[in-house]
Design an enzyme around this catalytic site. Sequence first.
Site, PDB file in Angstrom:
ATOM      1  N   ASP A  43     -14.787   6.093  -4.690  1.00  0.00           N
ATOM      2  CA  ASP A  43     -14.151   5.244  -3.587  1.00  0.00           C
ATOM      3  C   ASP A  43     -15.912   5.399  -2.808  1.00  0.00           C
ATOM      4  OD1 ASP A  43     -11.903   4.988  -1.771  1.00  0.00           O
ATOM      5  OD2 ASP A  43     -13.643   5.145  -1.063  1.00  0.00           O
ATOM      6  N   GLU A  63      -3.075   9.507 -11.955  1.00  0.00           N
ATOM      7  CA  GLU A  63      -3.333   9.416 -11.335  1.00  0.00           C
ATOM      8  C   GLU A  63      -2.860  10.393 -10.113  1.00  0.00           C
ATOM      9  OE1 GLU A  63      -4.840   6.128 -10.011  1.00  0.00           O
ATOM     10  OE2 GLU A  63      -5.028   6.454  -7.882  1.00  0.00           O
ATOM     11  N   ASP A  84       0.885   6.584 -10.885  1.00  0.00           N
ATOM     12  CA  ASP A  84      -0.148   6.756  -9.791  1.00  0.00           C
ATOM     13  C   ASP A  84       0.889   7.762  -8.344  1.00  0.00           C
ATOM     14  OD1 ASP A  84      -1.777   7.933  -7.149  1.00  0.00           O
ATOM     15  OD2 ASP A  84      -2.571   6.035  -6.962  1.00  0.00           O
ATOM     16  N   GLY A 108       1.069  -1.066  -0.089  1.00  0.00           N
ATOM     17  CA  GLY A 108       0.014  -0.046  -0.053  1.00  0.00           C
ATOM     18  C   GLY A 108       1.195   1.194  -0.502  1.00  0.00           C
ATOM     19  N   SER A 109       2.364   1.084   0.164  1.00  0.00           N
ATOM     20  CA  SER A 109       2.931   2.036  -0.095  1.00  0.00           C
ATOM     21  C   SER A 109       2.778   3.167  -1.679  1.00  0.00           C
ATOM     22  CB  SER A 109       3.829   1.748   0.447  1.00  0.00           C
ATOM     23  OG  SER A 109       5.056   1.057  -0.524  1.00  0.00           O
ATOM     24  N   ASP A 110       3.008   4.607  -1.068  1.00  0.00           N
ATOM     25  CA  ASP A 110       2.963   5.249  -1.721  1.00  0.00           C
ATOM     26  C   ASP A 110       4.263   6.514  -1.871  1.00  0.00           C
ATOM     27  OD1 ASP A 110       0.887   7.525  -1.103  1.00  0.00           O
ATOM     28  OD2 ASP A 110      -0.054   6.200  -1.658  1.00  0.00           O
ATOM     29  N   TYR A 121      -3.147  -0.698   6.563  1.00  0.00           N
ATOM     30  CA  TYR A 121      -4.514  -0.815   6.067  1.00  0.00           C
ATOM     31  C   TYR A 121      -5.794  -0.809   7.285  1.00  0.00           C
ATOM     32  CZ  TYR A 121      -3.591  -0.677   0.711  1.00  0.00           C
ATOM     33  OH  TYR A 121      -3.159  -0.161  -0.191  1.00  0.00           O
ATOM     34  N   GLU A 171     -10.175  -1.533  -9.919  1.00  0.00           N
ATOM     35  CA  GLU A 171      -9.206  -1.061  -9.283  1.00  0.00           C
ATOM     36  C   GLU A 171      -8.883  -2.692  -8.122  1.00  0.00           C
ATOM     37  OE1 GLU A 171      -7.421   1.317  -6.530  1.00  0.00           O
ATOM     38  OE2 GLU A 171      -5.326   0.893  -6.694  1.00  0.00           O
ATOM     39  N   LYS A 182       3.260   2.857  -8.623  1.00  0.00           N
ATOM     40  CA  LYS A 182       3.518   4.163  -7.812  1.00  0.00           C
ATOM     41  C   LYS A 182       4.466   4.878  -8.537  1.00  0.00           C
ATOM     42  CE  LYS A 182      -0.257   3.799  -5.208  1.00  0.00           C
ATOM     43  NZ  LYS A 182      -1.270   4.861  -5.168  1.00  0.00           N
ATOM     44  N   HIS A 212     -11.691   2.936  -7.604  1.00  0.00           N
ATOM     45  CA  HIS A 212     -10.509   2.797  -6.528  1.00  0.00           C
ATOM     46  C   HIS A 212     -10.828   2.087  -5.779  1.00  0.00           C
ATOM     47  CE1 HIS A 212      -8.840   4.314  -2.649  1.00  0.00           C
ATOM     48  NE2 HIS A 212      -7.510   4.103  -3.893  1.00  0.00           N
ATOM     49  N   GLU A 240     -10.146   9.442  -5.491  1.00  0.00           N
ATOM     50  CA  GLU A 240     -10.574   8.336  -3.911  1.00  0.00           C
ATOM     51  C   GLU A 240      -9.944   9.259  -2.448  1.00  0.00           C
ATOM     52  OE1 GLU A 240      -6.188   6.920  -5.055  1.00  0.00           O
ATOM     53  OE2 GLU A 240      -5.805   7.006  -2.646  1.00  0.00           O
TER      54      GLU A 240
HETATM   55  C1  LIG Z   1      -2.503   4.841   0.451  1.00  0.00           C
HETATM   56  C2  LIG Z   1      -2.909   3.797   0.108  1.00  0.00           C
HETATM   57  O1  LIG Z   1      -2.304   2.577  -0.290  1.00  0.00           O
HETATM   58  C3  LIG Z   1      -2.998   4.336  -1.634  1.00  0.00           C
HETATM   59  O2  LIG Z   1      -1.794   4.402  -2.224  1.00  0.00           O
HETATM   60  C4  LIG Z   1      -4.190   3.459  -2.817  1.00  0.00           C
HETATM   61  O3  LIG Z   1      -4.920   3.615  -2.338  1.00  0.00           O
HETATM   62  C5  LIG Z   1      -4.023   3.880  -4.143  1.00  0.00           C
HETATM   63  O4  LIG Z   1      -3.141   5.156  -3.849  1.00  0.00           O
HETATM   64  C6  LIG Z   1      -4.468   3.439  -5.128  1.00  0.00           C
HETATM   65  O5  LIG Z   1      -5.207   4.188  -5.809  1.00  0.00           O
HETATM   66  O6  LIG Z   1      -4.832   1.692  -4.862  1.00  0.00           O
HETATM   67 MG   LIG Z   2      -3.895   6.208  -6.329  1.00  0.00          MG
END
Ligand SMILES: C[C@H](O)[C@@H](O)[C@@H](O)[C@H](O)C(=O)O
Ligand SMILES: [Mg+2]
Length: 431
Positions: free
Chosen positions: A319, A267, A241, A22-24, A32, A377, A213, A346, A296
Site C-alpha cells: 500500500d 483477503e 475480501d 468503499g463499504s465493506d 474516502y 487493484e 466484499k 492494494h 493494506e
Molecule cells: C474501506 C475501503 O474501501 C476498503 O474496503 C478497501 O480498501 C478494500 O479493503 C480493498 O481491498 O480495496
Molecule cells: Mg481489501
Amino acid sequence: MTEGGRRINLDVRFPTSLEQHGSDAMHTDPDYSAAYVVLHTACGLRGFGLTFTLGKGTEIVVLAVEALADLVVGKSLQDIVKDFRGFYRLLTSDGQMRWLGPEKGVIQLATAAVLNAVWDLWARAEGKPLWKLLVDMDPEQIVSCVDFRYITDVLTEKEALDILVGAQEEDRMMKEGYPAYTTSCAWLGYSDQQLKQLCTDALKSGWTKFKVKVGANLDDDIHRCRLIRQTIGPNNTLMIDANQRWDVAEAISWVTSLSEFKPLWIEEPTSPDDILGHAAISKALAPLGIGVATGEQCANRVMFKQFLQASALQFVQIDSCRLGSVNENLAVLLMAHKFQVPVCPHAGGVGLCELVQHLILFDYICVSASLSNRMCEYVDHLHEHFTSPVVIQNAHYMPPKDPGYSCEMLESSVQRHQYPEGDTWKLLMNK
Ligand SMILES: C[C@H](O)[C@@H](O)[C@@H](O)[C@H](O)C(=O)O
Ligand SMILES: [Mg+2]
C-alpha cells in the site's frame, strides 16, 4: 523546503458513504479522505503527497504531519535524496516521536504522506514520472533509499543489489500496460441490481477479474458470490475480501462454504496483525486452491517480513500510503521477490490507484519481470479530482507520463472538499 507562511497540510474528505462506495464488512460507511501535503521549495517547485483515511480522524493525521514538519522544513531536496535512507530513519526514528509508533499507526500514515510528497517533488525535479525515475536509477541508488534495519536476516543489501537486474521489459508496459482487477462492482452496501449492472458493464469494458466484499452474513455472501459468478462466468477471476471480520477458525469454515465459487484469494480474513493466524488459514485453505492475501493494513516491512517467513500469505498487497512511502515499499517488493510471492497492490481508496501504479510498474520492470498471478487493484472512484488521473485501457493501467507521483489534486477539488470548511461539507452539515 519552505512553509511559505501558509498551511500546507490539509484535511480533504469526499462523502463517499452517501452512496456506499468503499463499504465493506468492517468499514460500513467510509468517506474516502486524505491528509494532503504540499511541499514548497525556494525555487518555486511544489511536491504533493497524501495518505488515505476514511473520514473521521483525518485531522489527527494532519496534526501528525505537522509534528513531522520540523524535520523537513529547511532541508533541500538534494540533501534529502543524497542520503534518503538517513532521511527515512530521521522521520521514523526521532528519539521522542518514535514512541508514537514506531513505524505504525497514525505517525506512520503521516510519514507516508510526507515522504510521498518528497518523492513527488524529486520526480518533478527530474521531469519524470516516479516509476521512470526509479527504473532509471542505478541499483546502488535504489538500495540506498531502503532502511534495512530489522530485515537483514532475510534480505541483505548485497542480495537486494543482485535482485535489481536493471530495466527489462519497459516496452511491454508502454504498449500493454499493467493488468488490473476491479473492486468497484461489489462493495458490500451495493444492491443485487447494482452488482449485476456494474459487473455486466465492466465485462463489456474488458474487465476479467473481480473482487467481492464478504464477511457480514454467510447467507448473503453465498447469494452475492453466486450472483457474481453467474454474471462473470466460470473462467473469469473472482477474489473475496473480508476486511478482518473473522477469528481464525471462523475464517476457515466461512471461506470453505464459499469455495464452490472458486475464489483465487481470501483477503484479510482476520486481524491484520495475526501472522500465525494467517499462516493457519493459508494452510487450511491451500487444498481448496484458495490463497490468502493481505497487506493494506500492514504498516511496516517487519510485519511483511514475518508474513513471508511464516508462509502466511500467498499474495502481497503493498500500500502506497500505509507503508512508509516508496522507501519502505521498495523493501517489501524486494523481500517478496526473494520469497517468490507475487505482489498485487492494494488501491481501494482515494488516490491509491494513482500512486501505486508507479510502484507496480517498477516491480515488473526491475524486480519481478513476471505477470504470473499478478494484478493491481483498481477502483473507479474520485479520479476526476487529480491533475494526472490514472489511465485504464482494456483493464490495464497505462504507464503515467506526467512528471511526479500523480498525487496532485485539482485546487478546486481540494477547496470544495476541505473538512469542515469546504462547500461540500458546509452544504451537507446544513441539510
Ligand atoms: C474501506 C475501503 O474501501 C476498503 O474496503 C478497501 O480498501 C478494500 O479493503 C480493498 O481491498 O480495496
Ligand atoms: Mg481489501
